[in-house]
Design an enzyme around this catalytic site. Structure first.
Site, PDB file in Angstrom:
ATOM      1  N   HIS A 202      -4.866  -0.793 -21.195  1.00 22.09           N
ATOM      2  CA  HIS A 202      -3.727   0.130 -21.083  1.00 22.09           C
ATOM      3  C   HIS A 202      -2.640  -0.024 -22.142  1.00 22.09           C
ATOM      4  CE1 HIS A 202      -0.463  -2.309 -19.112  1.00 22.09           C
ATOM      5  NE2 HIS A 202      -1.477  -3.096 -18.835  1.00 22.09           N
ATOM      6  N   THR A 238     -17.170  -4.385  -6.461  1.00 24.26           N
ATOM      7  CA  THR A 238     -17.831  -3.191  -7.014  1.00 24.26           C
ATOM      8  C   THR A 238     -17.184  -2.789  -8.339  1.00 24.26           C
ATOM      9  OG1 THR A 238     -18.376  -2.486  -4.793  1.00 24.26           O
ATOM     10  CG2 THR A 238     -18.437  -0.784  -6.504  1.00 24.26           C
ATOM     11  N   CYS A 326      16.309 -10.967 -14.774  1.00 26.33           N
ATOM     12  CA  CYS A 326      17.470 -11.174 -13.912  1.00 26.33           C
ATOM     13  C   CYS A 326      17.143 -12.218 -12.863  1.00 26.33           C
ATOM     14  CB  CYS A 326      17.847  -9.866 -13.227  1.00 26.33           C
ATOM     15  SG  CYS A 326      19.103  -8.997 -14.121  1.00 26.33           S
TER      16      CYS A 326
HETATM   17  C1  PLP Z   1       0.371 -10.636 -23.801  1.00 26.41           C
HETATM   18  C2  PLP Z   1       0.051 -10.043 -22.466  1.00 26.41           C
HETATM   19  N1  PLP Z   1      -0.807 -10.679 -21.656  1.00 26.41           N
HETATM   20  C3  PLP Z   1      -1.129 -10.189 -20.460  1.00 26.41           C
HETATM   21  C4  PLP Z   1      -0.589  -9.020 -20.000  1.00 26.41           C
HETATM   22  C5  PLP Z   1      -0.992  -8.494 -18.657  1.00 26.41           C
HETATM   23  O1  PLP Z   1      -1.966  -7.511 -18.825  1.00 26.41           O
HETATM   24  P1  PLP Z   1      -2.283  -6.465 -17.628  1.00 26.41           P
HETATM   25  O2  PLP Z   1      -1.091  -5.584 -17.537  1.00 26.41           O
HETATM   26  O3  PLP Z   1      -3.512  -5.737 -18.084  1.00 26.41           O
HETATM   27  O4  PLP Z   1      -2.528  -7.266 -16.402  1.00 26.41           O
HETATM   28  C6  PLP Z   1       0.343  -8.329 -20.794  1.00 26.41           C
HETATM   29  C7  PLP Z   1       1.005  -7.107 -20.302  1.00 26.41           C
HETATM   30  O5  PLP Z   1       2.186  -6.921 -20.439  1.00 26.41           O
HETATM   31  C8  PLP Z   1       0.661  -8.851 -22.071  1.00 26.41           C
HETATM   32  O6  PLP Z   1       1.522  -8.235 -22.875  1.00 26.41           O
END
Ligand code: PLP
Length: 387
Positions: A202, A238, A326
């Site tokens: 994403h 799944t 925060c």
């Molecule tokens: C460096 C890093 N690792 C891990 C994640 C977590 O990934 P996900 O949102 O796919 O769980 C993020 C998301 O912000 C990230 O920037």
């Protein structure tokens, strides 16, 4: 009102071509990939084709690639899964000081609840880790070093190869969180030499809720879940066929436009940084000038607090992020900037502008037109800023 999205390191919109590739697997081809009948076989073919494509993108064998729900889960399996396997002989792990919380908090959990010994590897002012830092901390009891490839707040691209070599020299495994690097720079597990690598869809115009973990052949990792033989029992549940298809398509598109995107984002971020610094005094770039994912521009505005800047820009229709958290009513500066030794007051004025494929110079010009007013108003209210 304007609506300008400069928070692409948080997430990105799904590319319509990716949506199109996924759609058949949300309706027509809905079988369970574990079913032996025709419906299941069609789903299984799609899943394995997606696995082949993602594996080829990072240059591993399809048998070394496990689909997960994303970066957080992949990081958790890498740390908790190796800890469980190696705990009888080794009890020490070390993680970079600027890691994402998905790594840091998992490592702290192992330390606090399971008596593992944890070392936090220091970084320099730009967020880089030296081999000396690894050599100082590693012992024959170390089972894992975890250091991210690109940092989510500053974009710092770590030179992993010497760090992997220093780790392997002591017989430990190396995990990298490549969530912010995948699709933006070349990620080749053989060139990097890593044993485990986390990725997600994403951040690069793919769907939320799908990612993968590379586990090198021969590396032992316990599952976190039980109850099925999916993903060779390492990640039962799944499979998310549409997600896997989406991830594969996302990487195909990212690969085809990687150089062009890199060039465009470098030009935009160079333009933006120079303009902001020309418009306003006491603005500092956090992170390195080069060896940085160009879409990530982390700037500190001395005398203006990050959260207030974020809200001020939001009111002008500009979405950005501040790395601060925060805690009990007080704003704590980002752990990343603190680890880089950046002065607490300067860290508190940090904002991350993260650009994307749709970002235009016109959008940045609009941000540049509203930024001085937002910053100056906060500086006027500041009891400590008196220039
Ligand atoms: C460096 C890093 N690792 C891990 C994640 C977590 O990934 P996900 O949102 O796919 O769980 C993020 C998301 O912000 C990230 O920037």
């Amino acid at each position: 009102m304007k609506s300008i999205y400069l928070d692409h390191n948080a997430t990105t919109p799904v590319d319509p071509i990716v949506v199109e590739a996924m759609l058949p697997y949300l309706s027509g081809v809905y079988g369970n990939a574990s079913s032996a009948h025709n419906f299941g076989r069609d789903a299984k073919v799609a899943l394995e084709n997606a696995r082949d494509a993602v594996a080829s993108h990072i240059n591993c064998e399809p048998s070394e690639l496990y689909f997960t729900s994303g970066g957080t889960e992949s990081d958790n399996i890498a740390l908790l899964g190796t800890a469980e396997k190696y705990k009888k002989t080794k009890n020490h792990l070390m993680v970079g000081a600027t890691e994402h919380h998905a790594v840091l908090e998992t490592a702290e959990y192992l330390q606090n609840k399971h008596d593992f010994r944890l070392d936090i590897i220091p970084v320099n002012h730009d967020g880089f880790i030296s081999t000396g830092a690894i050599k100082n901390l590693i012992t024959d009891k170390t089972f894992l070093t975890s250091i991210m490839l690109a940092n989510n707040e500053t974009g710092t691209i770590q030179n992993l190869v010497p760090l992997v070599e220093a780790t392997h020299a002591q017989g430990a495994l190396f995990h990298t969180d490549a969530v912010q690097a995948i699709g933006k720079i070349k990620v080749d597990v053989k060139e990097l030499g890593v044993d485990l690598l986390s990725l997600t869809a994403h951040k690069i115009y793919g769907p939320k809720g799908i990612g993968a973990l590379f586990i090198k052949q021969g590396v032992r990792v316990s599952p976190l879940f039980y109850g099925g033989s999916h993903e060779k029992k390492r990640r039962p549940g799944t499979e998310n066929i549409a997600g896997a298809v989406g991830l594969a398509k996302t990487l195909e598109i990212a690969q085809s436009r990687m150089d062009a995107d890199h060039k465009m984002l470098t030009e935009l971020s160079d333009y933006f940084i120079s303009k902001v610094q020309a418009l306003l005094p006491d603005v500092y770039l956090n992170g390195p000038v080069s060896n940085r994912i160009p879409q990530t521009v982390n700037l500190s505005f001395q005398g203006a607090e990050g959260e207030s800047l974020l809200l001020g820009l939001d009111l002008k229709g500009v979405a950005v992020s501040s790395g601060s958290a925060c805690t009990s009513g007080a704003t704590e500066p980002s752990h990343v900037l603190q680890a880089m030794g950046i002065d607490k007051v300067i860290s508190q004025g940090a904002i991350r502008f993260s650009m994307g494929r749709s970002t235009t110079k016109d959008e940045l010009d609009y941000v540049l037109s509203v930024l001085p007013e937002v910053v100056n108003r906060l500086r006027e209210l500041s009891p400590i800023y008196n220039k």
